[in-house]
Design an enzyme around this catalytic site. Structure first.
Site, PDB file in Angstrom:
ATOM      1  N   HIS A  65      -9.815  -3.780 -14.934  1.00 48.28           N
ATOM      2  CA  HIS A  65      -8.509  -3.897 -14.130  1.00 48.28           C
ATOM      3  C   HIS A  65      -7.453  -3.714 -15.107  1.00 48.28           C
ATOM      4  O   HIS A  65      -7.654  -3.863 -16.174  1.00 48.28           O
ATOM      5  CB  HIS A  65      -8.414  -5.384 -13.532  1.00 48.28           C
ATOM      6  CG  HIS A  65      -7.417  -5.251 -12.450  1.00 48.28           C
ATOM      7  ND1 HIS A  65      -6.139  -5.481 -12.676  1.00 48.28           N
ATOM      8  CD2 HIS A  65      -7.572  -5.350 -10.999  1.00 48.28           C
ATOM      9  CE1 HIS A  65      -5.322  -5.396 -11.660  1.00 48.28           C
ATOM     10  NE2 HIS A  65      -6.196  -5.448 -10.438  1.00 48.28           N
ATOM     11  N   HIS A  66      -6.239  -2.940 -14.590  1.00 51.84           N
ATOM     12  CA  HIS A  66      -5.251  -2.731 -15.409  1.00 51.84           C
ATOM     13  C   HIS A  66      -4.703  -3.821 -16.084  1.00 51.84           C
ATOM     14  O   HIS A  66      -4.100  -3.891 -17.135  1.00 51.84           O
ATOM     15  CB  HIS A  66      -4.255  -1.707 -14.560  1.00 51.84           C
ATOM     16  CG  HIS A  66      -3.542  -0.759 -15.536  1.00 51.84           C
ATOM     17  ND1 HIS A  66      -3.203  -1.154 -16.833  1.00 51.84           N
ATOM     18  CD2 HIS A  66      -3.076   0.332 -15.188  1.00 51.84           C
ATOM     19  CE1 HIS A  66      -2.469   0.041 -17.314  1.00 51.84           C
ATOM     20  NE2 HIS A  66      -2.316   1.037 -16.285  1.00 51.84           N
ATOM     21  N   ALA A  67      -4.739  -5.199 -15.181  1.00 50.33           N
ATOM     22  CA  ALA A  67      -4.123  -6.308 -15.812  1.00 50.33           C
ATOM     23  C   ALA A  67      -4.846  -6.631 -17.137  1.00 50.33           C
ATOM     24  O   ALA A  67      -4.321  -7.414 -17.873  1.00 50.33           O
ATOM     25  CB  ALA A  67      -4.465  -7.377 -14.695  1.00 50.33           C
TER      26      ALA A  67
END
Length: 483
Positions: free
Chosen positions: A152-154
């Site tokens: 996930h980009h987070a």
């Protein structure tokens, strides 16, 4: 650096992804997954020169998850999904779930490999577990293999991912006998009240900074004309940064479906560097000029020309003291000059637009407003992660690893990045790995309806900018479309 790289005797966790609280910008990305078309899954495809021993690969991941404990942490949501969530070690962390072994279908070609990766990337991550998965992909010709990492980009931005890989990959093929290993990170499962308490403490820490900003504002009133001018400049900048005054999207690329398609290209970095030197433009300017040129040719071949397309680029706001994990990016908005026929003029136009975007007074508005956005209800907050949906192109250029790297004895020959597709038509990401610029395209199948033609146009667009190298251009190697 790890002990394997420095010859030291004791390994310790690297300074990467150590914040226990998700940043406001990461929160926007995390909650944007409420809309399936805005999922922020980033991917990396590595091509390896052999198939590593499975047990050794598992051990490497076990070691890596101890060196970078973020890979053992899951997201603990805030009460009512208001305010930033927290990161905490998953008490049920199971490497058997995260690391998988599959075989590519069909003839094992690059096209078959990318088709497999497309399907893996479109499958959502389990929000109850650490948000990443790794795949050893066997069945490639000449007993080679591939590794596909999705996250996930987070978890991190592109530069942060390279920082982690540079420290977790090995500089040697052979194992290090008796290599020490840090202990598994301590498990602490925060309750909803713990998360809320952390939020309140963090907000309290912001008070002195806010007071300082307020004081600066009061002091600026000693020069009312200048203060008013700054406010007006910032106010005019916000719509530009938010994409509210971007050119309209191309009708040729208007389709959206949520279906991802990958394409991979490579070009020797020396060719881009020669064009950069000849034009006195940066590598990034040459890169953008090649991309925009490809879009121009695709529009010409389809008989649908436009003057400009909306383009977004990430602008790194990382500072020397920032840790590697998380996202430290702002958004720059360009009007991709597809209407300009001359490639030199096109490159220079991209250069000037990038300079203007970097100097926008409100360039960091989403990071500034992030602490407020993060307290909005989840469904409402997700709408802010869709501000890129009107873009025809998002482009990122990330410095890679300039030396030979290995994983479990397998040499990494290429690294192809694939960014998420948050409602835009095409996401282009380039990493330069050990002298080769590796370009990964993620595009919406409904926006690019003729992938083969688009790939041809991509090669021709980069040929144009390489030709700017002048007398040396004829001898320079060109872009190759792998699949």
């Amino acid at each position: 650096m790890t002990s394997e790289q420095t010859g030291g005797s004791v390994d310790k966790p690297i300074d990467w992804g150590t914040d226990t609280r998700m940043s406001p910008v990461d929160t926007v990305m995390w909650r944007g997954d409420a809309d399936r078309n805005l999922r922020s899954t980033i991917s990396m495809l590595e091509l390896w020169d052999c198939t590593p021993d499975w047990d050794r690969l598992v051990a490497a991941h076990e070691w890596g998850s101890r060196m970078a404990p973020r890979f053992r942490q899951r997201v603990i949501e805030a009460p009512l999904q208001a305010g930033p969530p927290s990161w905490a070690v998953d008490p049920d962390f199971d490497l058997h779930y995260h690391l998988r072994r599959i075989r590519v279908g069909g003839d094992g070609s690059m096209r078959e490999l990318l088709a497999t990766c497309e399907q893996l990337a479109m499958t959502p991550l389990d929000p109850r577990r650490p948000p990443w998965e790794g795949y050893l992909i066997e069945g490639l010709p000449d007993r080679k293999s591939a590794y596909f990492l999705k996250a996930h980009h987070a978890l991190t931005d592109g530069l942060g991912a390279i920082i982690a890989l540079a420290q977790l990959h090995s500089p040697t093929r052979d194992p290090i006998p008796g290599k020490p290993q840090p202990p598994a990170p301590e498990v602490h499962e925060p309750s909803a009240l713990d998360v809320l308490g952390t939020q309140l403490v963090e907000e309290a820490r912001r008070v002195p900074r806010l007071a300082g900003i307020a004081l600066e504002g009061v002091l600026s009133l000693r020069n009312p004309k200048r203060a008013l001018s700054n406010v007006l400049r910032y106010g005019r900048s916000v719509p530009r940064v938010a994409g509210l005054v971007s050119p309209p999207g191309s009708p040729l690329l208007a389709g959206r479906s949520g279906s991802w398609r990958f394409a991979a290209f490579e070009v020797p970095f020396g060719s881009l560097k020669a064009a950069s030197a000849a034009t006195h433009a940066s590598i990034n300017d040459i890169y953008l000029g090649g991309l925009v040129g490809a879009f121009r040719k695709y529009h010409e071949r389809n008989g649908t020309m436009v003057d400009a397309i909306p383009v977004a680029i990430p602008i790194s706001v990382r500072e020397d003291g920032d840790r590697g994990g998380g996202n430290r990016i702002a958004v720059g908005r360009l009007a991709g000059p597809v209407g300009i026929d001359d490639p030199f003029e096109r490159v220079l136009t991209c250069r000037e637009q990038v300079r203007a975007a970097r100097n926008e007074p409100a360039v960091d508005v989403f990071n500034t407003a992030g602490p407020v956005l993060a307290w909005m209800p989840g469904q409402l907050l997700a709408q802010f992660s869709g501000t890129t949906a009107g873009n025809d192109l998002q482009a990122s250029n990330v410095p890679g690893i300039p030396w030979d790297t290995y994983v479990a004895g397998a040499k990494v020959e290429r690294m192809f990045p694939f960014g998420p597709l948050p409602g835009c038509a095409v996401m282009a990401t380039m990493i330069t790995h050990n002298g080769v610029a590796c370009l990964g395209l993620n595009f919406d199948a409904a926006a690019i309806t003729d992938p083969e033609l688009f790939a041809e146009c991509m090669v021709e667009g980069f040929d144009e900018v390489i030709d700017l190298a002048g007398d040396d251009a004829a001898s320079l190697p060109r872009m190759t479309h792998l699949a």
